[in-house]
Design a protein around this motif. Structure first.
Motif, PDB file in Angstrom:
ATOM      1  N   GLU A 164       0.759  -1.128  -0.085  1.00 29.45           N
ATOM      2  CA  GLU A 164      -0.167  -0.026  -0.146  1.00 29.45           C
ATOM      3  C   GLU A 164       0.656   1.330   0.013  1.00 29.45           C
ATOM      4  O   GLU A 164       0.472   2.191  -0.731  1.00 29.45           O
ATOM      5  N   LEU A 165       1.937   1.258   0.771  1.00 31.58           N
ATOM      6  CA  LEU A 165       2.724   2.345   0.982  1.00 31.58           C
ATOM      7  C   LEU A 165       3.607   2.504  -0.318  1.00 31.58           C
ATOM      8  O   LEU A 165       3.792   3.738  -0.823  1.00 31.58           O
ATOM      9  N   GLU A 166       3.919   1.518  -1.206  1.00 32.17           N
ATOM     10  CA  GLU A 166       4.660   1.791  -2.258  1.00 32.17           C
ATOM     11  C   GLU A 166       3.644   2.301  -3.487  1.00 32.17           C
ATOM     12  O   GLU A 166       4.210   3.174  -4.364  1.00 32.17           O
ATOM     13  N   ALA A 167       2.483   1.823  -3.424  1.00 37.91           N
ATOM     14  CA  ALA A 167       1.477   2.201  -4.257  1.00 37.91           C
ATOM     15  C   ALA A 167       1.021   3.897  -3.988  1.00 37.91           C
ATOM     16  O   ALA A 167       1.036   4.647  -4.916  1.00 37.91           O
ATOM     17  N   GLU A 168       1.142   4.070  -2.806  1.00 35.34           N
ATOM     18  CA  GLU A 168       0.943   5.487  -2.382  1.00 35.34           C
ATOM     19  C   GLU A 168       2.080   6.322  -3.052  1.00 35.34           C
ATOM     20  O   GLU A 168       2.005   7.617  -3.272  1.00 35.34           O
ATOM     21  N   ASN A 169       3.237   5.844  -2.748  1.00 36.46           N
ATOM     22  CA  ASN A 169       4.289   6.623  -3.092  1.00 36.46           C
ATOM     23  C   ASN A 169       4.515   6.707  -4.760  1.00 36.46           C
ATOM     24  O   ASN A 169       4.809   7.888  -5.255  1.00 36.46           O
ATOM     25  N   ASN A 170       4.171   5.776  -5.346  1.00 42.71           N
ATOM     26  CA  ASN A 170       4.255   6.020  -6.756  1.00 42.71           C
ATOM     27  C   ASN A 170       3.050   6.871  -7.307  1.00 42.71           C
ATOM     28  O   ASN A 170       3.243   7.535  -8.276  1.00 42.71           O
ATOM     29  N   ASN A 171       1.928   7.027  -6.462  1.00 43.99           N
ATOM     30  CA  ASN A 171       0.950   7.963  -6.962  1.00 43.99           C
ATOM     31  C   ASN A 171       1.374   9.523  -6.910  1.00 43.99           C
ATOM     32  O   ASN A 171       1.048  10.275  -7.478  1.00 43.99           O
ATOM     33  N   ILE A 172       2.168   9.423  -5.512  1.00 43.89           N
ATOM     34  CA  ILE A 172       2.672  10.881  -5.024  1.00 43.89           C
ATOM     35  C   ILE A 172       3.633  11.364  -6.364  1.00 43.89           C
ATOM     36  O   ILE A 172       3.784  12.468  -6.584  1.00 43.89           O
ATOM     37  N   LYS A 173       4.443  10.181  -6.665  1.00 44.85           N
ATOM     38  CA  LYS A 173       5.554  10.543  -7.657  1.00 44.85           C
ATOM     39  C   LYS A 173       4.854  11.072  -9.018  1.00 44.85           C
ATOM     40  O   LYS A 173       5.337  11.901  -9.517  1.00 44.85           O
TER      41      LYS A 173
END
Length: 328
Positions: A164-173
């Motif tokens: 979930e954190l990785e997906a959120e990080n990719n979305n923020i990027k």
């Protein structure tokens, strides 16, 4: 995310699909904050030196592939990977097995029916002999089984949280990249607005009727004819090859300002007697450049227009003279 096996000299890596034959699956290391002892056991089984066992190195070796587990994955009986350095007689612990939990012993009294005597034995030993007679292997204790299930559940939860954190990080990027692109576009538009200045074509295409004629006193066709008289381009797409004017100070603003725009500047000053400061603001130049352009063009216009004859030739006058004047 790249997954690479940290077990011994294993070369399983998601960047090289040819090394993942046979359905290789990667299992993450236990988290050092919640399962430190188990994480250190995994590092030991993977053959890492004791000097490398610290907080910084624990996070580097993240995955162990399914090739190094007894059952192809962590199980309650073999929760750890196989030891990377095998001896001649590998023990259950080196094979990734769980160490037996110590059993609590208690004293029980056994009364002999024939003699009536009472003897004390260890309950743990009697239960152990009974279990060994029934089955060759010892089943895990209920408490150990619950602990393993809890650890597996925590590991699954931590893995899901990482995803979930990785997906959120990719979305923020992605959002950051879009905002940077939008920012560059806005900066380019601001630069265009800053450099935008008045031109004869801009006044000609204005929604206000006859704006060029109001500002200069000439129509667009007459303005182009006037440009021909002053030896400057009569078309906005023609490149200026020579500059017929002599400026007192030729700075970069004057050099970048087209001669057609300079003529428009002078005609607007002469037509409506506008203030130089207002014209400098509208043409995006400083006051010194505005004064220099106006004075240079006034001298140049005097030289060019002063050579034009204002009286027609004598023959033209005679030809157009009334007949009564010719008689006299």
């Amino acid at each position: 995310m790249v997954k690479r096996c940290a077990h011994g000299v294993c070369k399983s890596d998601t960047r090289f699909p040819e090394r993942l034959s046979g359905g290789v699956v990667f299992f993450p290391f236990p988290k050092p904050k919640t399962q430190r002892e188990r994480c250190l056991q995994w590092i030991k089984q993977c053959g890492r030196p004791h000097s490398q066992v610290n907080e910084s190195n624990i996070t580097k070796h993240k995955y162990v592939c399914s090739k190094h587990f007894m059952n192809g994955k962590p199980t309650p009986e073999f929760p750890n990977p196989v030891n990377a350095v095998q001896g001649p007689n590998p023990t259950k612990e080196k094979l990734g097995g769980c160490r037996k939990s110590p059993k609590k012993r208690r004293r029980v009294c056994v009364q002999d029916a024939s003699s009536g005597s009472i003897s004390t034995t260890d309950a743990g030993e009697s239960q152990q002999h009974a279990v060994e007679s029934e089955s060759p292997e010892h089943p895990p204790l209920p408490g150990c089984q619950l602990e393993r299930e809890r650890e597996e559940e925590q590991s699954c939860q931590s893995t899901e949280k990482e995803k979930e954190l990785e997906a959120e990080n990719n979305n923020i990027k992605l959002q950051l990249s879009l905002q940077e692109t939008e920012l560059k576009s806005l900066k380019a538009q601001i630069g265009t607005f800053k450099k935008k200045t008045l031109t004869p074509e801009l006044l000609q295409s204005s929604e206000i009727h006859k704006m060029l004629e109001y500002s200069t006193g000439f129509t667009y066709e007459r303005f182009n004819q006037l440009c021909t008289i002053f030896d400057i381009p009569n078309d906005p797409h023609t490149t200026q090859k020579n500059v017929p004017l002599n400026y007192k100070h030729n700075d970069w603003q004057i050099a970048e300002m087209p001669l057609r725009t300079q003529l428009l500047f002078v005609l607007m000053k002469l037509r409506n007697n506008e203030d130089l400061k207002s014209l400098a603001f509208r043409f995006n130049i400083n006051m010194q450049a505005a004064s220099n352009i106006f004075n240079s063009w006034i001298h140049y216009m005097f030289d060019v227009l002063g050579e034009l004859p204002i009286w027609p030739h004598r023959d033209v006058i005679t030809q157009n003279m009334p007949e009564t004047y010719k008689v006299d």
